[in-house]
Design a protein around this motif. Structure first.
Motif, PDB file in Angstrom:
ATOM      1  N   PRO A  28      48.405  48.813  54.490  1.00  0.00           N
ATOM      2  CA  PRO A  28      47.042  49.037  53.984  1.00  0.00           C
ATOM      3  C   PRO A  28      46.713  48.092  52.843  1.00  0.00           C
ATOM      4  O   PRO A  28      47.587  47.691  52.057  1.00  0.00           O
ATOM      5  CB  PRO A  28      47.088  50.492  53.508  1.00  0.00           C
ATOM      6  N   ALA A  29      45.430  47.716  52.731  1.00  0.00           N
ATOM      7  CA  ALA A  29      44.973  46.858  51.639  1.00  0.00           C
ATOM      8  C   ALA A  29      44.980  47.656  50.334  1.00  0.00           C
ATOM      9  O   ALA A  29      44.690  48.849  50.317  1.00  0.00           O
ATOM     10  CB  ALA A  29      43.568  46.339  51.936  1.00  0.00           C
ATOM     11  N   SER A  30      45.312  46.994  49.257  1.00  0.00           N
ATOM     12  CA  SER A  30      45.387  47.666  47.948  1.00  0.00           C
ATOM     13  C   SER A  30      43.989  47.817  47.359  1.00  0.00           C
ATOM     14  O   SER A  30      43.205  46.849  47.331  1.00  0.00           O
ATOM     15  CB  SER A  30      46.260  46.852  46.983  1.00  0.00           C
ATOM     16  N   PRO A  31      43.651  49.020  46.878  1.00  0.00           N
ATOM     17  CA  PRO A  31      42.325  49.205  46.259  1.00  0.00           C
ATOM     18  C   PRO A  31      42.306  48.602  44.844  1.00  0.00           C
ATOM     19  O   PRO A  31      43.240  48.780  44.073  1.00  0.00           O
ATOM     20  CB  PRO A  31      42.173  50.724  46.219  1.00  0.00           C
ATOM     21  N   VAL A  32      41.250  47.909  44.522  1.00  0.00           N
ATOM     22  CA  VAL A  32      41.082  47.317  43.187  1.00  0.00           C
ATOM     23  C   VAL A  32      39.623  47.497  42.754  1.00  0.00           C
ATOM     24  O   VAL A  32      38.738  47.727  43.569  1.00  0.00           O
ATOM     25  CB  VAL A  32      41.444  45.815  43.179  1.00  0.00           C
ATOM     26  N   LYS A  33      39.434  47.374  41.470  1.00  0.00           N
ATOM     27  CA  LYS A  33      38.084  47.394  40.913  1.00  0.00           C
ATOM     28  C   LYS A  33      37.755  45.992  40.432  1.00  0.00           C
ATOM     29  O   LYS A  33      38.588  45.329  39.790  1.00  0.00           O
ATOM     30  CB  LYS A  33      37.990  48.383  39.751  1.00  0.00           C
ATOM     31  N   VAL A  34      36.544  45.542  40.727  1.00  0.00           N
ATOM     32  CA  VAL A  34      36.160  44.178  40.357  1.00  0.00           C
ATOM     33  C   VAL A  34      34.850  44.204  39.571  1.00  0.00           C
ATOM     34  O   VAL A  34      34.056  45.144  39.669  1.00  0.00           O
ATOM     35  CB  VAL A  34      36.010  43.275  41.598  1.00  0.00           C
ATOM     36  N   GLU A  35      34.666  43.151  38.790  1.00  0.00           N
ATOM     37  CA  GLU A  35      33.391  42.876  38.137  1.00  0.00           C
ATOM     38  C   GLU A  35      33.140  41.385  38.256  1.00  0.00           C
ATOM     39  O   GLU A  35      34.071  40.577  38.283  1.00  0.00           O
ATOM     40  CB  GLU A  35      33.398  43.315  36.675  1.00  0.00           C
ATOM     41  N   LYS A  36      31.854  41.024  38.282  1.00  0.00           N
ATOM     42  CA  LYS A  36      31.503  39.622  38.494  1.00  0.00           C
ATOM     43  C   LYS A  36      31.513  38.844  37.190  1.00  0.00           C
ATOM     44  O   LYS A  36      31.121  39.348  36.147  1.00  0.00           O
ATOM     45  CB  LYS A  36      30.134  39.520  39.149  1.00  0.00           C
ATOM     46  N   ALA A  37      31.985  37.610  37.297  1.00  0.00           N
ATOM     47  CA  ALA A  37      31.923  36.707  36.146  1.00  0.00           C
ATOM     48  C   ALA A  37      30.470  36.366  35.855  1.00  0.00           C
ATOM     49  O   ALA A  37      29.642  36.266  36.765  1.00  0.00           O
ATOM     50  CB  ALA A  37      32.727  35.442  36.433  1.00  0.00           C
ATOM     51  N   GLN A  38      30.154  36.202  34.602  1.00  0.00           N
ATOM     52  CA  GLN A  38      28.783  35.940  34.174  1.00  0.00           C
ATOM     53  C   GLN A  38      28.687  34.572  33.516  1.00  0.00           C
ATOM     54  O   GLN A  38      29.531  34.200  32.701  1.00  0.00           O
ATOM     55  CB  GLN A  38      28.317  37.003  33.174  1.00  0.00           C
ATOM     56  N   ARG A  39      27.640  33.838  33.878  1.00  0.00           N
ATOM     57  CA  ARG A  39      27.317  32.597  33.182  1.00  0.00           C
ATOM     58  C   ARG A  39      25.996  32.810  32.463  1.00  0.00           C
ATOM     59  O   ARG A  39      24.974  33.093  33.088  1.00  0.00           O
ATOM     60  CB  ARG A  39      27.215  31.414  34.139  1.00  0.00           C
ATOM     61  N   ASP A  40      26.055  32.709  31.181  1.00  0.00           N
ATOM     62  CA  ASP A  40      24.848  32.956  30.392  1.00  0.00           C
ATOM     63  C   ASP A  40      25.018  32.297  29.023  1.00  0.00           C
ATOM     64  O   ASP A  40      26.051  31.696  28.728  1.00  0.00           O
ATOM     65  CB  ASP A  40      24.618  34.472  30.234  1.00  0.00           C
ATOM     66  N   THR A  41      23.982  32.458  28.202  1.00  0.00           N
ATOM     67  CA  THR A  41      24.047  31.938  26.840  1.00  0.00           C
ATOM     68  C   THR A  41      24.608  33.022  25.941  1.00  0.00           C
ATOM     69  O   THR A  41      24.001  34.086  25.796  1.00  0.00           O
ATOM     70  CB  THR A  41      22.656  31.502  26.354  1.00  0.00           C
ATOM     71  N   PHE A  42      25.756  32.788  25.380  1.00  0.00           N
ATOM     72  CA  PHE A  42      26.443  33.773  24.566  1.00  0.00           C
ATOM     73  C   PHE A  42      26.718  33.201  23.178  1.00  0.00           C
ATOM     74  O   PHE A  42      26.721  31.987  22.961  1.00  0.00           O
ATOM     75  CB  PHE A  42      27.782  34.179  25.196  1.00  0.00           C
ATOM     76  N   SER A  43      26.991  34.127  22.243  1.00  0.00           N
ATOM     77  CA  SER A  43      27.461  33.763  20.911  1.00  0.00           C
ATOM     78  C   SER A  43      28.787  34.475  20.668  1.00  0.00           C
ATOM     79  O   SER A  43      29.037  35.554  21.207  1.00  0.00           O
ATOM     80  CB  SER A  43      26.466  34.191  19.831  1.00  0.00           C
ATOM     81  N   ALA A  44      29.601  33.879  19.829  1.00  0.00           N
ATOM     82  CA  ALA A  44      30.807  34.590  19.389  1.00  0.00           C
ATOM     83  C   ALA A  44      30.382  35.808  18.581  1.00  0.00           C
ATOM     84  O   ALA A  44      29.327  35.807  17.944  1.00  0.00           O
ATOM     85  CB  ALA A  44      31.680  33.667  18.548  1.00  0.00           C
ATOM     86  N   THR A  45      31.195  36.843  18.632  1.00  0.00           N
ATOM     87  CA  THR A  45      30.827  38.084  17.961  1.00  0.00           C
ATOM     88  C   THR A  45      31.877  38.477  16.928  1.00  0.00           C
ATOM     89  O   THR A  45      33.057  38.141  17.053  1.00  0.00           O
ATOM     90  CB  THR A  45      30.664  39.239  18.966  1.00  0.00           C
ATOM     91  N   LEU A  46      31.395  39.187  15.929  1.00  0.00           N
ATOM     92  CA  LEU A  46      32.258  39.734  14.892  1.00  0.00           C
ATOM     93  C   LEU A  46      31.996  41.230  14.815  1.00  0.00           C
ATOM     94  O   LEU A  46      30.850  41.654  14.636  1.00  0.00           O
ATOM     95  CB  LEU A  46      31.957  39.070  13.546  1.00  0.00           C
ATOM     96  N   TRP A  47      33.042  42.027  14.955  1.00  0.00           N
ATOM     97  CA  TRP A  47      32.896  43.479  14.905  1.00  0.00           C
ATOM     98  C   TRP A  47      32.948  43.947  13.449  1.00  0.00           C
ATOM     99  O   TRP A  47      33.873  43.593  12.712  1.00  0.00           O
ATOM    100  CB  TRP A  47      33.993  44.166  15.707  1.00  0.00           C
ATOM    101  N   VAL A  48      31.930  44.712  13.068  1.00  0.00           N
ATOM    102  CA  VAL A  48      31.879  45.277  11.718  1.00  0.00           C
ATOM    103  C   VAL A  48      31.708  46.787  11.825  1.00  0.00           C
ATOM    104  O   VAL A  48      31.259  47.308  12.851  1.00  0.00           O
ATOM    105  CB  VAL A  48      30.727  44.666  10.886  1.00  0.00           C
ATOM    106  N   ILE A 346      37.653  46.855  47.756  1.00  0.00           N
ATOM    107  CA  ILE A 346      36.905  47.051  46.513  1.00  0.00           C
ATOM    108  C   ILE A 346      36.647  48.525  46.309  1.00  0.00           C
ATOM    109  O   ILE A 346      36.071  49.200  47.175  1.00  0.00           O
ATOM    110  CB  ILE A 346      35.591  46.263  46.542  1.00  0.00           C
ATOM    111  N   SER A 347      37.076  49.043  45.170  1.00  0.00           N
ATOM    112  CA  SER A 347      36.874  50.452  44.839  1.00  0.00           C
ATOM    113  C   SER A 347      35.784  50.582  43.785  1.00  0.00           C
ATOM    114  O   SER A 347      35.676  49.761  42.864  1.00  0.00           O
ATOM    115  CB  SER A 347      38.186  51.069  44.299  1.00  0.00           C
ATOM    116  N   ASP A 348      34.971  51.632  43.916  1.00  0.00           N
ATOM    117  CA  ASP A 348      33.895  51.870  42.955  1.00  0.00           C
ATOM    118  C   ASP A 348      34.367  52.665  41.747  1.00  0.00           C
ATOM    119  O   ASP A 348      33.684  52.740  40.730  1.00  0.00           O
ATOM    120  CB  ASP A 348      32.741  52.630  43.618  1.00  0.00           C
ATOM    121  N   SER A 349      35.512  53.331  41.823  1.00  0.00           N
ATOM    122  CA  SER A 349      35.981  54.211  40.730  1.00  0.00           C
ATOM    123  C   SER A 349      37.047  53.510  39.918  1.00  0.00           C
ATOM    124  O   SER A 349      37.626  52.523  40.324  1.00  0.00           O
ATOM    125  CB  SER A 349      36.519  55.521  41.302  1.00  0.00           C
TER     126      SER A 349
END
Length: 349
Positions: A28-48, A346-349
């Motif tokens: 059987p095929a192994s179930p995995v969860k995926v998300e798509k890579a994004q290309r956009d304009t981003f900035s580095a972030t600092l958590w405060v 592809i698994s949704d959970s």
């Protein structure tokens, strides 16, 4: 081994090979969860760090002197204009009655002196009254009128003080603290209770001056509360830094009802010039010693191993440098046990 023995051995191994191939096809095929890579304009972030606060949080004070006769219980919800405490007003009511009696007496004097002046004016017209008498009567009449005005002002002041014996809520909220108790005597300006508006909230955060150039009012920032992230707009940027901490204040809209007043939160603030890049969820990275790679699902639903380098952090995402394009399906759960070329579902959970 002679020819016939070799043929017999090959024939005897054929079922084993066929069974192994069949087993591989039936795995059987192994179930995995995926998300798509994004290309956009981003900035580095600092958590405060930040804190959820109320836009209206005040210690309400008494506006007149007196003995406390009632204070709202802690936890009471009051509307704007409702009483949260009362002060004994009996002495003020007695003062009011006395001042009203004085006013009535002055009005009676005014009527008498007005009549006296009219009589003297008639006598003066026939030269039967001295001018000094007429001037004195006019002066007494004017003085009585001024005393009436002073008495009316005194009455208005007493009525205002009586009204102030009810300490009213300047905004709707919840009584969270009783500063005084029934029976205590308070002076004007003494704190009576703390009132907090729980409906209108915001987040207050301190940020280093180094990120001030990248933050503007209205921009959306990530807010993390109890490991859950959401976006909220920046409402105010106070461009004044503290000379000791080198920090300035940022206010962010608190639009989640789950954020109660006093809740600690973390805010991702931009810390660099925006630029275009490819980013994936942090869970998509697989670390093996000095090696970093991602597992990508191709069009045949098979896993591919792609070596990458990481760039700037973007909250829950991270920049990846390598053969990863926008829209690539990156395995974010289950990738550690997947081998390159392995069939996945592809698994949704």
């Amino acid at each position: 081994m002679n020819r016939y023995m070799k043929i017999a051995l090959v024939v005897s191994l054929l079922p084993v090979v066929c069974w192994a191939q069949g087993a591989e096809k039936q795995a059987p095929a192994s179930p995995v969860k995926v998300e798509k890579a994004q290309r956009d304009t981003f900035s580095a972030t600092l958590w405060v760090s930040g804190t959820v606060i109320s836009q209206n949080d005040a210690r309400i004070a008494a506006e007149t002197d007196g003995r406390i006769t009632w204070v709202a219980d802690v936890g009471s919800r009051v509307e704007q204009g409702e009483a949260i405490a009362r002060i004994d007003a009996e002495d003020l009511r007695l003062d009011l009655a006395d001042s009203e009696a004085q006013l009535a007496s002055l009005k009676s004097q005014l009527k008498y002196r007005d009549s006296s002046l009219q009589r003297l004016e008639k006598l003066a017209a026939s030269n039967n009254a001295a001018a000094t008498q007429l001037d004195e009567a006019q002066s007494q009449l004017d003085m009585t009128r001024q005393e009436i005005k002073r008495a009316e002002v005194a009455i208005a002041q007493i009525k205002r003080r009586i009204k102030q014996t009810e300490v009213l809520a300047p905004f709707p909220g919840i009584v969270v603290e009783r500063v005084v108790q029934v029976g205590e005597f308070v002076n004007r300006g003494a704190q009576v209770a703390r009132l907090v508006d729980t409906e209108h909230r915001e987040i207050r955060a301190q940020a280093p001056l180094t990120v001030a150039n990248w933050i503007r009012e209205g921009m959306q920032v990530s807010v993390e509360h109890q490991k859950r992230e959401s976006l909220s707009p920046v409402t105010y940027v106070i461009p004044v830094g503290d000379d000791r901490s080198r920090m300035f204040e940022v206010r962010i809209e608190a639009n989640d009802p789950a954020w109660i007043i006093g809740s600690p939160v973390r805010i991702a603030l931009p810390s660099s010039e925006p630029r275009e890049l490819v980013a994936i969820p942090r869970d998509g990275l697989v670390l093996r010693g000095d090696t970093i790679y991602v597992m990508r699902v191709n069009s045949d639903n098979k896993a591919e191993k792609v070596s990458v380098k990481t760039g700037i952090g973007l909250g829950g995402f991270v920049e990846v440098i390598g053969n990863v394009e926008q829209g690539d399906r990156i395995i974010t759960r289950g990738g550690e046990r997947i081998q390159a070329g392995q069939l996945v579902t592809i698994s949704d959970s």
